[in-house]
Design a protein around this motif. Structure first.
Motif, PDB file in Angstrom:
ATOM      1  N   ILE A 343       0.862  -1.182   0.000  1.00 50.64           N
ATOM      2  CA  ILE A 343       0.000   0.000   0.000  1.00 50.64           C
ATOM      3  C   ILE A 343       0.898   1.232   0.000  1.00 50.64           C
ATOM      4  O   ILE A 343       1.867   1.303   0.750  1.00 50.64           O
ATOM      5  CB  ILE A 343      -0.926   0.049   1.234  1.00 50.64           C
ATOM      6  CG1 ILE A 343      -1.927  -1.107   1.206  1.00 50.64           C
ATOM      7  CG2 ILE A 343      -1.656   1.387   1.325  1.00 50.64           C
ATOM      8  CD1 ILE A 343      -2.788  -1.187   2.453  1.00 50.64           C
ATOM      9  N   TYR A 345       0.358   5.692  -0.325  1.00 50.79           N
ATOM     10  CA  TYR A 345      -0.503   6.849  -0.594  1.00 50.79           C
ATOM     11  C   TYR A 345       0.289   8.120  -0.392  1.00 50.79           C
ATOM     12  O   TYR A 345       1.307   8.150   0.296  1.00 50.79           O
ATOM     13  CB  TYR A 345      -1.760   6.827   0.282  1.00 50.79           C
ATOM     14  CG  TYR A 345      -1.543   6.860   1.781  1.00 50.79           C
ATOM     15  CD1 TYR A 345      -1.372   8.073   2.459  1.00 50.79           C
ATOM     16  CD2 TYR A 345      -1.549   5.684   2.531  1.00 50.79           C
ATOM     17  CE1 TYR A 345      -1.205   8.110   3.834  1.00 50.79           C
ATOM     18  CE2 TYR A 345      -1.388   5.717   3.905  1.00 50.79           C
ATOM     19  CZ  TYR A 345      -1.220   6.927   4.559  1.00 50.79           C
ATOM     20  OH  TYR A 345      -1.056   6.970   5.919  1.00 50.79           O
ATOM     21  N   SER A 383      -8.219  -2.238   3.243  1.00 49.94           N
ATOM     22  CA  SER A 383      -7.868  -2.857   1.973  1.00 49.94           C
ATOM     23  C   SER A 383      -7.959  -4.362   2.132  1.00 49.94           C
ATOM     24  O   SER A 383      -7.825  -4.888   3.233  1.00 49.94           O
ATOM     25  CB  SER A 383      -6.441  -2.466   1.582  1.00 49.94           C
ATOM     26  OG  SER A 383      -5.978  -3.244   0.484  1.00 49.94           O
ATOM     27  N   THR A 389      -0.143  -6.155  -4.532  1.00 48.40           N
ATOM     28  CA  THR A 389      -0.440  -4.750  -4.255  1.00 48.40           C
ATOM     29  C   THR A 389      -1.837  -4.660  -3.670  1.00 48.40           C
ATOM     30  O   THR A 389      -2.821  -4.818  -4.378  1.00 48.40           O
ATOM     31  CB  THR A 389      -0.341  -3.905  -5.547  1.00 48.40           C
ATOM     32  OG1 THR A 389       0.940  -4.110  -6.140  1.00 48.40           O
ATOM     33  CG2 THR A 389      -0.523  -2.434  -5.234  1.00 48.40           C
ATOM     34  N   TRP A 390      -1.920  -4.383  -2.393  1.00 48.82           N
ATOM     35  CA  TRP A 390      -3.209  -4.399  -1.715  1.00 48.82           C
ATOM     36  C   TRP A 390      -4.091  -3.225  -2.107  1.00 48.82           C
ATOM     37  O   TRP A 390      -5.306  -3.274  -1.960  1.00 48.82           O
ATOM     38  CB  TRP A 390      -3.010  -4.395  -0.204  1.00 48.82           C
ATOM     39  CG  TRP A 390      -2.314  -5.611   0.326  1.00 48.82           C
ATOM     40  CD1 TRP A 390      -1.815  -6.666  -0.391  1.00 48.82           C
ATOM     41  CD2 TRP A 390      -2.041  -5.906   1.688  1.00 48.82           C
ATOM     42  NE1 TRP A 390      -1.237  -7.593   0.429  1.00 48.82           N
ATOM     43  CE2 TRP A 390      -1.363  -7.148   1.720  1.00 48.82           C
ATOM     44  CE3 TRP A 390      -2.290  -5.235   2.888  1.00 48.82           C
ATOM     45  CZ2 TRP A 390      -0.936  -7.736   2.918  1.00 48.82           C
ATOM     46  CZ3 TRP A 390      -1.867  -5.815   4.070  1.00 48.82           C
ATOM     47  CH2 TRP A 390      -1.205  -7.055   4.089  1.00 48.82           C
ATOM     48  N   ASP A 391      -3.495  -2.148  -2.584  1.00 48.72           N
ATOM     49  CA  ASP A 391      -4.300  -0.987  -2.952  1.00 48.72           C
ATOM     50  C   ASP A 391      -4.631  -0.970  -4.443  1.00 48.72           C
ATOM     51  O   ASP A 391      -5.092   0.039  -4.970  1.00 48.72           O
ATOM     52  CB  ASP A 391      -3.596   0.315  -2.561  1.00 48.72           C
ATOM     53  CG  ASP A 391      -2.209   0.461  -3.200  1.00 48.72           C
ATOM     54  OD1 ASP A 391      -1.819  -0.404  -3.999  1.00 48.72           O
ATOM     55  OD2 ASP A 391      -1.531   1.451  -2.877  1.00 48.72           O
ATOM     56  N   GLU A 395      -8.287   2.747  -2.900  1.00 54.52           N
ATOM     57  CA  GLU A 395      -8.318   2.913  -1.452  1.00 54.52           C
ATOM     58  C   GLU A 395      -9.762   3.063  -0.976  1.00 54.52           C
ATOM     59  O   GLU A 395     -10.609   3.615  -1.679  1.00 54.52           O
ATOM     60  CB  GLU A 395      -7.508   4.134  -1.041  1.00 54.52           C
ATOM     61  CG  GLU A 395      -6.021   3.949  -1.237  1.00 54.52           C
ATOM     62  CD  GLU A 395      -5.253   5.053  -0.553  1.00 54.52           C
ATOM     63  OE1 GLU A 395      -4.939   4.881   0.635  1.00 54.52           O
ATOM     64  OE2 GLU A 395      -4.988   6.073  -1.202  1.00 54.52           O
TER      65      GLU A 395
END
Length: 440
Positions: A343, A345, A383, A389-391, A395
């Motif tokens: 994740i 951001y 998530s 890739t968890w995102d 989001e």
């Protein structure tokens, strides 16, 4: 200015996102614990022993731990330790020994704390030491601990920020400890990458080659130590035992730098800026770390159980972006061979990640959902926790009350708790506890 100073700044951000996958149940709510009127001073974590007592322990930076028992806050503190409470320092972490509360097993009265020593105590570096200490309770079910503790590990420090300070026992029985990179912006001394001792010389390339000045070590790392096998001779590669003899821990034989010269063998993984909060997924023992970024990006990384020796990239990388001006790369990890975040951001509405937990409690719809937050934002973020890739699905966020998020915890049943800047503790609850979504 440290991005993590946002931990202690107020902010409010409106909810917006509509979940598109693995959505939490529609009745998800955050319930005040222990009640709607109780607040805590400088709380940063919730911890619970697996002893069947149902107790919750509220960790406060001011050095005091309070106990919630049978739904009520006990009058007497569990323990108060003397600490230096600077901008981000103080009492930061707590971990119960896996055998805590189990009378037939060894170490059943032991728990561990991570905190900043008071200024009156001896110190190794420019600022007060960050330490791990072992404490005990008179009996496994006692609600007040013994006040005297034993120093286990010492870390020299330069400043009162970027301390990491979270501690947890893994399923392997070893104690994991997170440490920050010393607080100097941009990691100018290269502590996060160096696996040995080095001074604060503003030279990232002098790891192990400059014996002059105060030597710093174990900063910007995830450490792993065996606190059960103790009492031996302190070896040269046990960097955290400075001034402590006999040793209060040993080095697990499977630690990645065992057997190499001029390495601190406590190191499990490296390349962190400020791994403020981390957790283990109780389903598969994945290690999930929220690392606070600097000017632009926040990141959460994950590694499989038992996988050490990884480089998480700081200060060459900030999130998935190349950060070190001395390099020529453009992306991470493609040009750096470092761990990529699951994740990431930016700082458009947030500034300092507070790593959370993967939900494994009785609410079946939330199984595998990773909940996390940010100290500059009042939203609860989430998530799914599968894939590289968890995102990647976008989001997702929910507004469940005011107060920015400083930390998390989980109880013995797997329910997740949120620690907020306004001193409130919330528990995530729902009535959707069955796979077929019938309510209780």
């Amino acid at each position: 200015m440290s991005r993590f100073h946002g931990l202690f700044a107020a902010a409010l951000f409106a909810a917006a996102a509509v979940p598109s996958f693995a959505a939490p149940p529609p009745d998800l709510a955050a319930v005040r614990v222990p009640n709607s009127s109780t607040t805590f001073s400088s709380a940063v974590a919730i911890r619970a022993p697996h002893d069947g007592s149902g107790r919750l322990f509220v960790v406060q930076r001011n050095g005091t731990i309070r106990v919630i028992k049978n739904g009520a806050l006990l009058t007497a503190p569990f323990i108060t330790v003397p600490t230096s409470m600077g901008s981000e320092s103080g009492l930061l972490g707590m971990a119960f020994h896996p055998n805590f509360g189990k009378p037939s097993l060894p170490h059943n009265t032991e728990f561990y704390l991570f905190y900043t020593r008071p200024s009156s105590d001896p110190q190794l570096g420019q600022y007060e030491d960050e330490v791990v200490a072992r404490f005990t309770v008179p009996t496994p079910d006692a609600d007040v601990a013994n006040s005297a503790g034993t120093l286990v590990l010492r870390l020299p420090d330069l400043q009162d920020n970027h301390n990491g300070g979270d501690i947890h026992f893994g399923a392997d029985g070893y104690l994991y400890v997170s440490s920050g990179d010393s607080g100097a912006q941009g990691n100018p001394h290269g502590f996060a990458e160096c696996l040995w001792k080095k001074p604060a010389d503003n030279n990232k390339n002098s790891c192990g080659t400059n014996p002059s000045g105060t030597q710093y070590f174990l900063l910007g790392k995830m450490l792993r130590i065996d606190v059960d096998n103790r009492g031996g001779t302190v070896s040269a590669d046990m960097c955290g035992s400075s001034g402590i003899s006999p040793a209060e821990y040993s080095i697990p034989a499977s630690n990645p730098h065992v057997g190499t010269s001029q390495t601190c063998d406590e190191i499990w993984s490296a390349g962190f800026r400020n791994p403020w909060r981390f957790s283990f997924d109780r389903a598969d023992n994945r290690l999930i770390i929220g690392d606070v970024g600097q000017g632009s990006y926040e990141e959460i990384t994950v590694s499989a159980a038992g996988v050490g020796g990884l480089d998480h990239g700081w200060s060459r990388c900030e999130g998935r972006h190349y950060d070190d001006a001395s390099g020529t790369g453009t992306t991470c990890p493609q040009t750096t061979n470092t761990v990529a975040p699951v994740i990431e951001y930016d700082h458009s509405s947030r500034c300092a990640v507070s790593g959370g937990f993967v939900f494994r409690g009785p609410v079946r719809r939330m199984h595998g959902t990773y909940f996390y937050g940010d100290s500059c934002n009042s939203q609860l973020w989430w998530s799914e926790s599968t894939g590289a890739t968890w995102d990647s699905g976008g989001e997702h966020s929910l507004t469940l009350g005011s107060g920015n998020i400083y930390g998390f915890g989980e109880d013995e049943d797997g329910y997740v708790y949120i620690v907020r800047s306004n001193g409130q503790i919330h528990k995530l609850v729902s009535e959707f506890i069955f796979d077929d979504d019938f309510q209780q």
